[in-house]
Design an enzyme around this catalytic site. Sequence first.
Site, PDB file in Angstrom:
ATOM      1  N   CYS A  55       2.956   4.679   2.338  1.00  0.00           N
ATOM      2  CA  CYS A  55       3.656   3.550   1.720  1.00  0.00           C
ATOM      3  C   CYS A  55       3.272   2.214   2.354  1.00  0.00           C
ATOM      4  CB  CYS A  55       5.164   3.776   1.849  1.00  0.00           C
ATOM      5  SG  CYS A  55       6.151   2.337   1.417  1.00  0.00           S
ATOM      6  N   TYR A 192       1.039  -2.511  -8.451  1.00  0.00           N
ATOM      7  CA  TYR A 192       1.968  -1.578  -9.098  1.00  0.00           C
ATOM      8  C   TYR A 192       2.209  -1.971 -10.553  1.00  0.00           C
ATOM      9  CZ  TYR A 192       3.002   0.465  -4.557  1.00  0.00           C
ATOM     10  OH  TYR A 192       2.902   1.103  -3.341  1.00  0.00           O
TER      11      TYR A 192
END
Length: 319
Positions: A55, A192
């Site tokens: 992440c 994203y």
Amino acid sequence: MSTSQGSATHNATQPTVNKSGAFVRPASSFRDVIEKGGKFAPEKGRYHLYINYGCPWANRTLIVRKLKGLEEIIDVTVLSPRQYPEGWAFGDIDDFPLTEKDPLFGAQRLSEIYFKAEPNYTGRYTVPLLWDKKTNTIVNNESSEIIRTFNTAFNELLPADKAALDLYPEHLRTEIDALNDWVYETVNNGVYRAGFASSQEAYEEAVIKLFTSLDRLEKILQGKDYLVGGVLTEADVRLFTTIVRFDAAYFTNFKCNIRTIRDGYPAIHLWLRKLYWNNSAFKDSTFFDHIKKGYYDMAGLNPSRIVAVGMVPHILPLA
């Protein structure tokens, strides 16, 4: 801050998109601070950080933790980068390398930690998560706020050199904030927005904005080692965790494929490699096997879950 500027959430099989097919990042739920005299006071050993190495948002907190010398003050537990509808998993149910068991509660999934803080919790189970062992609750799960807490909250417990390091200095804050705003919107979250878009129009809008901002960053970094003020700041940390993942994951699985960093952006590429090879806080918190597994394990984007081999090598040397 009305929307999250940094947490990875995986208790849902599909990302949230709006009617136009554009990805919308949900807001983080826990937004307290650690401060002297406050509900959460700075104390050695009191706080525990849950992360996974895949992440980029969690990666921010690891870098700042090491830069500030907080390794002996704030403990860390690493979850698996594999994707599950039920949320991130600990080592007792997922044996991915370097994944650890939960030392506090013996939890199997991060969701259990959220429910310990709030039994009726209905949000998403995100990393990073900063836990208070004294009051048994979550302090914060928003990376942009956690790194600022790490930057100053524990200074009285640190050696003078570590306390003196300021990643958000007063005289540069206006410039840092301005840069962070557009970098977050179009780059950190922009990858994203491109990868999770569910319409051609939303994808193209996001990917064009992303590369427009990369072009802008390329000009900013011409002949420079740092983004703002000639010194290392949180702006570098926040951008690094996206750029170090770009060629290995976003270029392919998120369809951010106009140019790679290594072949299309020489100034950004040099800045990236200098941070990675010259500062152990960046190198030691970057695990490409976790990064690639995390992104290629997204069944909605990659149903076979086959992990791409490249780039080879994952990061080029300085010389």
